[in-house]
Design a protein around this motif. Structure first.
Motif, PDB file in Angstrom:
ATOM      1  N   SER A 135      53.411  26.055  35.179  1.00 30.21           N
ATOM      2  CA  SER A 135      54.082  25.662  36.458  1.00 30.21           C
ATOM      3  C   SER A 135      52.966  26.612  37.385  1.00 30.21           C
ATOM      4  CB  SER A 135      55.570  25.709  36.718  1.00 30.21           C
ATOM      5  OG  SER A 135      56.032  26.747  36.673  1.00 30.21           O
ATOM      6  N   VAL A 136      52.803  26.796  38.229  1.00 28.02           N
ATOM      7  CA  VAL A 136      52.674  27.245  39.589  1.00 28.02           C
ATOM      8  C   VAL A 136      53.236  28.921  39.903  1.00 28.02           C
ATOM      9  CG1 VAL A 136      51.996  27.918  42.113  1.00 28.02           C
ATOM     10  CG2 VAL A 136      51.148  25.774  41.138  1.00 28.02           C
ATOM     11  N   ARG A 137      54.854  28.219  39.723  1.00 30.60           N
ATOM     12  CA  ARG A 137      55.587  30.002  39.606  1.00 30.60           C
ATOM     13  C   ARG A 137      55.139  29.855  38.619  1.00 30.60           C
ATOM     14  NH1 ARG A 137      60.506  29.971  41.572  1.00 30.60           N
ATOM     15  NH2 ARG A 137      62.254  31.885  40.607  1.00 30.60           N
ATOM     16  N   ASP A 138      55.405  29.810  36.699  1.00 32.85           N
ATOM     17  CA  ASP A 138      54.855  30.346  36.034  1.00 32.85           C
ATOM     18  C   ASP A 138      54.244  30.928  35.938  1.00 32.85           C
ATOM     19  OD1 ASP A 138      57.406  29.535  34.862  1.00 32.85           O
ATOM     20  OD2 ASP A 138      56.946  27.760  34.025  1.00 32.85           O
ATOM     21  N   PHE A 139      52.512  30.348  36.236  1.00 28.69           N
ATOM     22  CA  PHE A 139      51.204  31.119  36.599  1.00 28.69           C
ATOM     23  C   PHE A 139      51.502  32.898  37.282  1.00 28.69           C
ATOM     24  CE2 PHE A 139      47.582  32.452  38.331  1.00 28.69           C
ATOM     25  CZ  PHE A 139      46.492  32.232  36.988  1.00 28.69           C
ATOM     26  N   LEU A 140      52.073  32.407  38.161  1.00 28.79           N
ATOM     27  CA  LEU A 140      52.560  33.605  39.374  1.00 28.79           C
ATOM     28  C   LEU A 140      53.257  34.951  38.785  1.00 28.79           C
ATOM     29  CD1 LEU A 140      52.710  32.123  42.946  1.00 28.79           C
ATOM     30  CD2 LEU A 140      50.911  32.883  42.189  1.00 28.79           C
ATOM     31  N   ALA A 141      53.984  34.632  37.990  1.00 27.71           N
ATOM     32  CA  ALA A 141      55.169  35.023  37.274  1.00 27.71           C
ATOM     33  C   ALA A 141      54.179  35.791  36.417  1.00 27.71           C
ATOM     34  CB  ALA A 141      56.526  34.890  36.587  1.00 27.71           C
ATOM     35  N   LEU A 142      53.503  35.982  35.077  1.00 25.82           N
ATOM     36  CA  LEU A 142      52.587  36.091  34.349  1.00 25.82           C
ATOM     37  C   LEU A 142      51.956  37.093  35.057  1.00 25.82           C
ATOM     38  CD1 LEU A 142      52.493  32.967  31.971  1.00 25.82           C
ATOM     39  CD2 LEU A 142      53.683  35.157  31.855  1.00 25.82           C
ATOM     40  N   ALA A 188      43.214  28.479  39.923  1.00 25.98           N
ATOM     41  CA  ALA A 188      44.217  29.478  38.890  1.00 25.98           C
ATOM     42  C   ALA A 188      43.204  29.663  38.013  1.00 25.98           C
ATOM     43  CB  ALA A 188      45.168  28.524  38.609  1.00 25.98           C
ATOM     44  N   SER A 189      41.656  28.651  38.388  1.00 28.60           N
ATOM     45  CA  SER A 189      40.616  29.164  36.849  1.00 28.60           C
ATOM     46  C   SER A 189      39.938  29.835  37.322  1.00 28.60           C
ATOM     47  CB  SER A 189      39.993  27.912  36.681  1.00 28.60           C
ATOM     48  OG  SER A 189      39.018  27.637  35.894  1.00 28.60           O
ATOM     49  N   ARG A 190      39.633  30.462  38.192  1.00 33.42           N
ATOM     50  CA  ARG A 190      38.846  31.075  38.886  1.00 33.42           C
ATOM     51  C   ARG A 190      40.128  32.698  39.284  1.00 33.42           C
ATOM     52  NH1 ARG A 190      39.510  33.943  43.233  1.00 33.42           N
ATOM     53  NH2 ARG A 190      40.522  31.994  44.668  1.00 33.42           N
ATOM     54  N   LEU A 191      41.163  32.810  38.721  1.00 35.86           N
ATOM     55  CA  LEU A 191      41.551  33.989  39.075  1.00 35.86           C
ATOM     56  C   LEU A 191      41.660  33.898  37.483  1.00 35.86           C
ATOM     57  CD1 LEU A 191      44.832  33.439  41.204  1.00 35.86           C
ATOM     58  CD2 LEU A 191      43.282  34.710  41.455  1.00 35.86           C
ATOM     59  N   ARG A 192      41.767  33.438  36.014  1.00 41.80           N
ATOM     60  CA  ARG A 192      42.193  34.229  34.654  1.00 41.80           C
ATOM     61  C   ARG A 192      40.827  34.036  34.787  1.00 41.80           C
ATOM     62  NH1 ARG A 192      44.169  28.459  34.749  1.00 41.80           N
ATOM     63  NH2 ARG A 192      46.140  28.388  33.976  1.00 41.80           N
ATOM     64  N   THR A 193      39.822  33.993  35.725  1.00 33.37           N
ATOM     65  CA  THR A 193      38.049  34.872  34.761  1.00 33.37           C
ATOM     66  C   THR A 193      38.024  36.046  35.714  1.00 33.37           C
ATOM     67  OG1 THR A 193      37.599  32.701  34.890  1.00 33.37           O
ATOM     68  CG2 THR A 193      35.850  34.503  35.481  1.00 33.37           C
ATOM     69  N   GLU A 194      38.636  36.151  36.498  1.00 34.28           N
ATOM     70  CA  GLU A 194      38.905  37.321  37.288  1.00 34.28           C
ATOM     71  C   GLU A 194      39.712  38.722  36.425  1.00 34.28           C
ATOM     72  OE1 GLU A 194      38.008  35.999  41.666  1.00 34.28           O
ATOM     73  OE2 GLU A 194      39.400  36.845  41.426  1.00 34.28           O
ATOM     74  N   HIS A 195      40.020  37.355  36.062  1.00 39.41           N
ATOM     75  CA  HIS A 195      41.169  38.577  34.774  1.00 39.41           C
ATOM     76  C   HIS A 195      40.782  39.382  33.858  1.00 39.41           C
ATOM     77  CE1 HIS A 195      45.374  36.175  36.653  1.00 39.41           C
ATOM     78  NE2 HIS A 195      45.143  37.692  37.748  1.00 39.41           N
ATOM     79  N   HIS A 196      40.277  38.296  32.977  1.00 35.23           N
ATOM     80  CA  HIS A 196      39.018  38.487  31.897  1.00 35.23           C
ATOM     81  C   HIS A 196      39.192  39.702  32.095  1.00 35.23           C
ATOM     82  CE1 HIS A 196      41.282  36.305  28.788  1.00 35.23           C
ATOM     83  NE2 HIS A 196      41.610  35.305  29.648  1.00 35.23           N
ATOM     84  N   ALA A 197      37.470  39.637  33.451  1.00 35.37           N
ATOM     85  CA  ALA A 197      36.976  40.722  34.170  1.00 35.37           C
ATOM     86  C   ALA A 197      37.185  41.995  33.750  1.00 35.37           C
ATOM     87  CB  ALA A 197      35.964  40.644  35.337  1.00 35.37           C
ATOM     88  N   ILE A 198      38.615  41.942  34.980  1.00 40.02           N
ATOM     89  CA  ILE A 198      38.603  43.595  35.454  1.00 40.02           C
ATOM     90  C   ILE A 198      39.429  44.113  34.011  1.00 40.02           C
ATOM     91  CG2 ILE A 198      40.799  44.580  36.196  1.00 40.02           C
ATOM     92  CD1 ILE A 198      41.418  42.216  38.422  1.00 40.02           C
ATOM     93  N   LEU A 199      40.258  43.703  32.692  1.00 40.33           N
ATOM     94  CA  LEU A 199      39.697  43.875  31.815  1.00 40.33           C
ATOM     95  C   LEU A 199      39.396  44.614  30.690  1.00 40.33           C
ATOM     96  CD1 LEU A 199      43.025  44.712  29.801  1.00 40.33           C
ATOM     97  CD2 LEU A 199      42.920  42.277  29.641  1.00 40.33           C
ATOM     98  N   ALA A 200      38.426  43.829  30.768  1.00 44.62           N
ATOM     99  CA  ALA A 200      37.135  43.804  30.402  1.00 44.62           C
ATOM    100  C   ALA A 200      36.769  45.273  30.906  1.00 44.62           C
ATOM    101  CB  ALA A 200      36.200  43.481  30.433  1.00 44.62           C
TER     102      ALA A 200
END
Length: 237
Positions: A135-142, A188-200
């Protein structure tokens, strides 16, 4: 000075002098009242304040868990205060976003590439990468936990405490702002991609790039949600 403040002042002096430390116990309520020549009510009031500040934990009864024990949880008081001030609109959301950018971009720039917290961040990304039933709530918590892991990776306890105190406020106003997004799944898809780029970038030892990506990531979400914050300049390593 009000009498409960005398108790607070005494405890502060004891902590500063090293006569009290984390894990140590305060004297019994009656003993402390007699020692400081104040009422037990004043001692009780001071302890309640310290509990709210996350400095002590008061136990009742007898045994190893009884008595008032010194702990260290600065995020408890900071988080409560921030939530209340956000609710009264004395802390504008735009200002909190700007503070996030300052703290998180600095942390991303300083985090060692082998910091153990990065493994936690990677595990959180894996959980976010499985959208079914999320859910949106679960995604934001993660999402908030991912950003906290990155902040903790820098190894600065003050930054970690400040980010921890912002946790619930961040998750709360982010959830409200999702209603303004034209398409949550796309975002959400864009945020996932950005998360991976930050961590990398952090794992590659490119702190400057990581800081830029974090700033753009945070600022981009809130601009898309209509907040209009211009707080997108990263802290420089």
């Amino acid at each position: 000075m009000r009498t409960h403040q005398l108790v607070l002042s005494w405890i502060e002096d004891q902590l500063s002098a090293g006569r009290l430390a984390v894990g140590g116990r305060l004297p019994a309520e009656r003993t402390l009242a007699e020692q400081l020549k104040v009422s037990r009510t004043s001692v009780r009031e001071a302890i309640r304040i310290l509990e709210a500040m996350g400095v002590v934990r008061a136990g009742v009864g007898s045994g190893p868990e009884s008595g008032t024990v010194v702990i260290s949880d600065p995020t408890s008081a900071l988080g409560s205060a921030l939530r209340l001030h956000v609710a009264t609109q004395h802390l504008p959301v735009a200002d909190i976003v700007e503070t996030r950018v300052l703290l998180e971009s600095w942390a991303a720039a300083k985090a060692p590439r082998d910091a153990p917290e990065l493994a936690d961040a990677a595990a959180l990304l894996e959980a976010m990468d499985v959208p079914e039933g999320l859910s949106v709530r679960d995604f934001l918590a993660l999402d908030v936990r991912f950003h906290l892991a990155l902040a903790n990776a820098a190894g600065n306890t003050v930054v970690s405490a400040m980010m921890g105190s912002l946790r619930e406020a961040i998750q709360g106003y982010a959830a409200e702002l999702t209603a303004n997004l034209p398409d949550w799944e796309t975002t959400a898809s864009r945020l996932r991609t950005e998360h991976h780029a930050i961590l990398a970038a952090v794992r590659n030892g490119d702190g400057g790039r990581a800081a830029e990506l974090v700033a753009a990531h945070i600022g981009g979400f809130y601009k898309e949600a209509g907040l209009g914050s211009d707080a997108t300049e990263p802290a420089r390593p």
